[in-house]
Design a protein around this motif. Structure first.
Motif, PDB file in Angstrom:
ATOM      1  N   ILE A 137      79.025  -9.266  44.660  1.00 14.05           N
ATOM      2  CA  ILE A 137      78.435  -8.052  45.226  1.00 14.05           C
ATOM      3  C   ILE A 137      78.109  -7.059  44.103  1.00 14.05           C
ATOM      4  N   ALA A 138      79.038  -6.885  43.164  1.00 12.10           N
ATOM      5  CA  ALA A 138      78.807  -5.981  42.034  1.00 12.10           C
ATOM      6  C   ALA A 138      77.621  -6.456  41.191  1.00 12.10           C
ATOM      7  N   ALA A 139      77.533  -7.758  40.951  1.00  9.72           N
ATOM      8  CA  ALA A 139      76.418  -8.306  40.176  1.00  9.72           C
ATOM      9  C   ALA A 139      75.095  -8.125  40.921  1.00  9.72           C
ATOM     10  N   MET A 140      75.127  -8.274  42.242  1.00  5.19           N
ATOM     11  CA  MET A 140      73.909  -8.074  43.044  1.00  5.19           C
ATOM     12  C   MET A 140      73.410  -6.637  42.890  1.00  5.19           C
ATOM     13  N   LYS A 141      74.331  -5.684  42.939  1.00  2.00           N
ATOM     14  CA  LYS A 141      73.964  -4.270  42.777  1.00  2.00           C
ATOM     15  C   LYS A 141      73.351  -4.029  41.410  1.00  2.00           C
ATOM     16  N   GLN A 142      73.968  -4.606  40.394  1.00  2.00           N
ATOM     17  CA  GLN A 142      73.546  -4.383  39.010  1.00  2.00           C
ATOM     18  C   GLN A 142      72.239  -5.090  38.680  1.00  2.00           C
ATOM     19  N   VAL A 144      68.746 -15.067  43.332  1.00  2.00           N
ATOM     20  CA  VAL A 144      69.747 -15.740  44.154  1.00  2.00           C
ATOM     21  C   VAL A 144      71.112 -15.728  43.484  1.00  2.00           C
ATOM     22  N   PHE A 145      72.116 -15.464  44.306  1.00  2.00           N
ATOM     23  CA  PHE A 145      73.513 -15.474  43.895  1.00  2.00           C
ATOM     24  C   PHE A 145      74.201 -16.543  44.742  1.00  2.00           C
ATOM     25  N   ILE A 146      74.559 -17.650  44.129  1.00  2.00           N
ATOM     26  CA  ILE A 146      75.160 -18.771  44.861  1.00  2.00           C
ATOM     27  C   ILE A 146      76.659 -18.514  45.013  1.00  2.00           C
ATOM     28  N   TYR A 147      77.147 -18.700  46.236  1.00  4.57           N
ATOM     29  CA  TYR A 147      78.573 -18.489  46.495  1.00  4.57           C
ATOM     30  C   TYR A 147      79.154 -19.719  47.179  1.00  4.57           C
ATOM     31  N   ASP A 148      80.399 -20.009  46.834  1.00  5.60           N
ATOM     32  CA  ASP A 148      81.162 -21.043  47.529  1.00  5.60           C
ATOM     33  C   ASP A 148      82.628 -20.698  47.398  1.00  5.60           C
ATOM     34  N   ARG A 149      83.426 -21.452  48.103  1.00  7.43           N
ATOM     35  CA  ARG A 149      84.875 -21.274  48.019  1.00  7.43           C
ATOM     36  C   ARG A 149      85.515 -22.635  48.214  1.00  7.43           C
ATOM     37  N   GLU A 150      86.652 -22.833  47.585  1.00  6.50           N
ATOM     38  CA  GLU A 150      87.361 -24.112  47.696  1.00  6.50           C
ATOM     39  C   GLU A 150      88.844 -23.832  47.678  1.00  6.50           C
ATOM     40  N   GLY A 151      89.504 -24.149  48.777  1.00  4.87           N
ATOM     41  CA  GLY A 151      90.929 -23.904  48.907  1.00  4.87           C
ATOM     42  C   GLY A 151      91.780 -24.980  48.266  1.00  4.87           C
ATOM     43  N   THR A 152      91.180 -26.126  47.973  1.00  4.78           N
ATOM     44  CA  THR A 152      91.926 -27.235  47.379  1.00  4.78           C
ATOM     45  C   THR A 152      91.535 -27.380  45.909  1.00  4.78           C
ATOM     46  N   GLY A 165      70.060  -6.785  40.765  1.00  7.74           N
ATOM     47  CA  GLY A 165      69.028  -6.925  41.784  1.00  7.74           C
ATOM     48  C   GLY A 165      68.067  -5.766  41.906  1.00  7.74           C
ATOM     49  N   GLN A 166      68.074  -4.859  40.954  1.00  8.89           N
ATOM     50  CA  GLN A 166      67.204  -3.684  41.014  1.00  8.89           C
ATOM     51  C   GLN A 166      65.734  -4.101  41.127  1.00  8.89           C
ATOM     52  N   GLY A 167      65.091  -3.695  42.228  1.00 10.01           N
ATOM     53  CA  GLY A 167      63.669  -3.963  42.411  1.00 10.01           C
ATOM     54  C   GLY A 167      63.325  -5.373  42.828  1.00 10.01           C
ATOM     55  N   ARG A 168      64.319  -6.177  43.109  1.00 12.36           N
ATOM     56  CA  ARG A 168      64.076  -7.565  43.514  1.00 12.36           C
ATOM     57  C   ARG A 168      64.726  -7.833  44.855  1.00 12.36           C
ATOM     58  N   ARG A 169      64.240  -8.836  45.540  1.00  9.11           N
ATOM     59  CA  ARG A 169      64.899  -9.302  46.760  1.00  9.11           C
ATOM     60  C   ARG A 169      66.139 -10.051  46.319  1.00  9.11           C
ATOM     61  N   ILE A 170      67.307  -9.708  46.881  1.00  9.95           N
ATOM     62  CA  ILE A 170      68.553 -10.376  46.486  1.00  9.95           C
ATOM     63  C   ILE A 170      69.098 -11.182  47.658  1.00  9.95           C
ATOM     64  N   VAL A 171      69.528 -12.398  47.336  1.00  8.89           N
ATOM     65  CA  VAL A 171      70.002 -13.344  48.344  1.00  8.89           C
ATOM     66  C   VAL A 171      71.326 -13.943  47.907  1.00  8.89           C
ATOM     67  N   CYS A 172      72.274 -13.950  48.829  1.00 12.60           N
ATOM     68  CA  CYS A 172      73.504 -14.718  48.651  1.00 12.60           C
ATOM     69  C   CYS A 172      73.235 -16.065  49.304  1.00 12.60           C
ATOM     70  N   LEU A 173      73.236 -17.128  48.536  1.00 15.44           N
ATOM     71  CA  LEU A 173      72.905 -18.457  49.040  1.00 15.44           C
ATOM     72  C   LEU A 173      74.166 -19.308  49.139  1.00 15.44           C
ATOM     73  N   VAL A 174      74.391 -19.875  50.318  1.00 15.09           N
ATOM     74  CA  VAL A 174      75.535 -20.755  50.560  1.00 15.09           C
ATOM     75  C   VAL A 174      75.023 -22.061  51.158  1.00 15.09           C
ATOM     76  N   ALA A 175      75.782 -23.130  50.991  1.00 18.67           N
ATOM     77  CA  ALA A 175      75.388 -24.416  51.563  1.00 18.67           C
ATOM     78  C   ALA A 175      75.482 -24.373  53.091  1.00 18.67           C
ATOM     79  N   THR A 176      76.587 -23.834  53.614  1.00 21.27           N
ATOM     80  CA  THR A 176      76.780 -23.682  55.053  1.00 21.27           C
ATOM     81  C   THR A 176      77.457 -22.347  55.300  1.00 21.27           C
ATOM     82  N   TRP A 177      77.350 -21.841  56.518  1.00 25.50           N
ATOM     83  CA  TRP A 177      77.975 -20.555  56.838  1.00 25.50           C
ATOM     84  C   TRP A 177      79.491 -20.612  56.664  1.00 25.50           C
TER      85      TRP A 177
END
Length: 152
Positions: A65-70, A10-18, A72-84
């Protein structure tokens, strides 16, 4: 690539504008707890901040995305976010960014979709309206409500 859930990275992603971090940290904690519950391995977390959090060019999204490529070889890769909305508010931007994950064989998952929906929050005013509707007001501020409980 296997679909074994225990082989998920799992690769957790978020963003914060403030500059606020409390909500950001709460969302990341929610994602980490969900990943632990699913017995998924967490590779790390990526957070775009400020102007990078609202544009289409997201340096940390691209880094993820680059880390997922590097990694995630042979594994299921997921970008996990709290909400869309943590990916993007605009559906067209969100679709584009999600497609980048799909293009490398990954998938995006939002905790909000996986969680059991909670009943809508009821405000104090709504509760008072229900009480008043089910009872008899004997004077201003006092409402008698009949209890329909079982007799012992």
């Amino acid at each position: 690539m296997t679909t074994d859930e225990s082989n998920t990275l799992v690769f957790i992603y978020d963003r914060e504008g403030t500059s606020q971090t409390d909500r950001l940290l709460a969302r990341i904690s929610l994602c980490r707890a969900y990943a632990a519950e699913m017995k998924w391995d967490v590779a790390g977390q990526w957070v775009d901040r400020g102007d990078a959090a609202v544009g289409e060019r997201r340096p940390f999204w691209q880094g993820m995305i680059a880390a997922m490529k590097q990694e995630g070889q042979g594994r299921r890769i997921v970008c996990l976010v709290a909400t869309w909305n943590r990916i993007a508010y605009l559906p067209v931007v969100r679709a584009h960014l999600r497609q980048l994950v799909t293009d490398i064989g990954g998938t995006c998952v939002a905790v909000e979709d996986a969680a059991t929906p909670l009943p809508p929050p009821s405000s104090q005013d709504a509760v008072l309206r229900r009480i008043r509707a089910s009872g008899v007001q004997v004077r201003p501020g006092t409402t008698l409500v009949r209890h329909e409980g079982t007799a012992s």
